[in-house]
Design an enzyme around this catalytic site. Structure first.
Site, PDB file in Angstrom:
ATOM      1  CE1 TYR A   1      -3.732  -2.403   0.694  1.00 51.73           C
ATOM      2  CE2 TYR A   1      -4.647  -0.196   0.741  1.00 51.73           C
ATOM      3  CZ  TYR A   1      -4.820  -1.548   0.628  1.00 51.73           C
ATOM      4  OH  TYR A   1      -6.075  -2.056   0.435  1.00 51.73           O
TER       5      TYR A   1
ATOM      6  CG  ASP B   1      -7.740  -4.023   2.072  1.00 50.46           C
ATOM      7  OD1 ASP B   1      -8.625  -3.263   2.480  1.00 50.46           O
ATOM      8  OD2 ASP B   1      -7.707  -4.475   0.913  1.00 50.46           O
TER       9      ASP B   1
ATOM     10  CE  LYS C   1       2.376 -17.821   1.065  1.00 48.55           C
ATOM     11  NZ  LYS C   1       1.412 -18.924   1.142  1.00 48.55           N
TER      12      LYS C   1
ATOM     13  CG  ASP D   1      -1.473 -19.706   2.687  1.00 51.07           C
ATOM     14  OD1 ASP D   1      -0.912 -19.332   3.728  1.00 51.07           O
ATOM     15  OD2 ASP D   1      -0.906 -20.399   1.827  1.00 51.07           O
TER      16      ASP D   1
END
Ligand code: NAD
Length: 360
Positions: free
Chosen positions: A123, A247, A190, A223
């Site tokens: 972002y 988000d 991640k 995930d």
């Protein structure tokens, strides 16, 4: 009297904002609204969707409440929301997701706090357009310094994550947990794939967690986190996430409690606070007076607490809970599908005010 910057936004923003300000005023707390337009129409009139006057107003008043603002997809002006967060260093996006009684949902006991880093990550807005000279220069640099080969017809978005930014967002999450008697913080990442951005996030989060031995800490890969939230959301308490995952997971968590119509939020920094719902401007519903005003009203409840108006916040929260539990004056999103008797934005707002006047 609280002087507050009020940004109605665009799309469904203004019609929701009108209802929300009348609800907030009905609490008896006195507001002086400093109304500042921003968004699509302002872009047409003033050549920028976020004129400096809006930022100056928030800097002066310190607190703002805002409706959603549209961001063109793939082209056009930069996000007003992202620019505001960066200009005012609103480094934390706090989004509580809690189920109200009375709704027919798959889960009835969700109580999750999302703490989203608000300034860094993908972002950050550092992007290189396909074909531009600086993009080709960057690609050449990367190809010469690594054993990778980026295709020359690529566009590139950068993902910076810093020790400074991670330390303060994770510290915020732990301080919040301690202050509000929450038992656990989960860092989401991640780091198995992005070792130097998400990996750094995780390493710093572990370091901060060591300073809070009274609060449990764990981490989840994004995930797996998504699946876990759908299968066993009751296991989760406070989540701290880099910007993009924050988000996405915010909307997922909103889905668990009945939808975006019920998900509030606050953008917080050391000096300023901007309260806004998780949802966007839902342009296709503009002018229909049918959107749920509760997400922005609950953002107003968060604002009342921020202003020290705790009694008013509690009364308003109780009034909202009663309207939802009664199940009569609900907007379409909270009614069973095909229900023909959904309340309008205005009707639901009027009912909240009626309840507010009866709440002790
Ligand atoms: P959105 O959140 O505007 O709407 C998605 C869907 O969620 C809607 O079609 C509707 O079904 C439901 N929904 C949203 N708000 C609701 C409400 N109050 N009551 C009932 N149902 C509601 O997401 P989008 O369509 O992906 O985005 C539209 C625009 O909003 C885009 O330009 C996007 O960039 C912008 N946006 C702005 C903000 C912000 O201002 N902070 C946040 C998210 C998206």
């Amino acid at each position: 009297m609280h002087k507050i910057t009020l940004i109605p936004g665009d799309g469904v923003g203004p019609e929701i904002t009108e209802v929300v300000t009348s609800i907030l005023e009905a609490t008896g707390v006195e507001f002086q609204w400093d109304i500042q337009d921003a968004g699509e129409d302002v872009y047409v009139q003033e050549g920028t969707p976020l004129p400096q006057r809006v930022i100056d107003s928030i800097k002066k008043n310190k607190v703002a409440i805002k409706g959603p603002v549209t961001t063109p997809v793939g082209k056009g002006f930069r996000s007003v929301n992202v620019t505001l967060r960066q200009e005012l260093d609103l480094y934390c996006c706090l989004r509580p997701c809690k189920t109200f009684k009375g709704l027919d949902l798959k889960y009835d006991n969700i109580d999750i706090i999302i703490v989203r880093e608000n300034n860094e990550d993908l972002y950050a807005g550092i992007e290189f357009e396909r074909g531009k000279a600086e993009t080709l220069e960057l690609i050449n640099f990367i190809n010469s310094k690594t054993r990778k080969s980026i295709r020359i017809d690529s566009g590139i978005s950068l993902k910076p994550i810093s020790v400074y930014g991670t330390e303060r967002i994770v510290t915020f999450a732990f301080d919040y947990a301690r202050k509000h008697n929450r038992r656990k913080v989960t860092a989401v990442h991640k780091a198995n794939i992005m070792k130097h951005s998400d990996g750094l996030f995780l390493e710093v989060a572990r370091g901060v967690a060591n300073k809070y031995p009274d609060i449990e800490f764990e981490d989840r890969i994004i995930d797996n986190m998504c699946m876990q939230l759908v299968q066993k959301p009751e296991l989760y308490d406070v989540l701290v996430l880099p910007n993009l995952y924050g988000d996405i997971v915010s909307d997922l968590a909103a889905g668990l409690i009945g939808g975006l119509g019920l998900a509030p939020g606050a953008n917080l920094g050391e000096q300023f606070a901007v309260f806004e719902a998780t949802h966007g401007s839902a342009p296709k519903y503009k002018g229909l007076n049918k959107m749920n005003p509760i997400a922005m009203t609950l953002s107003g409840v968060m604002m009342l607490r921020h202003l020290g108006e705790n009694q008013a916040a509690e009364r308003l929260e109780k009034a909202i809970a009663e309207v939802i539990q009664e199940g009569v004056y609900l907007t379409y999103d909270l009614k069973p599908s095909n229900s023909s008797n959904a309340a309008s934005t205005t009707q639901m707002g009027v009912e909240v005010i009626r309840k507010l006047n009866n709440v002790a």
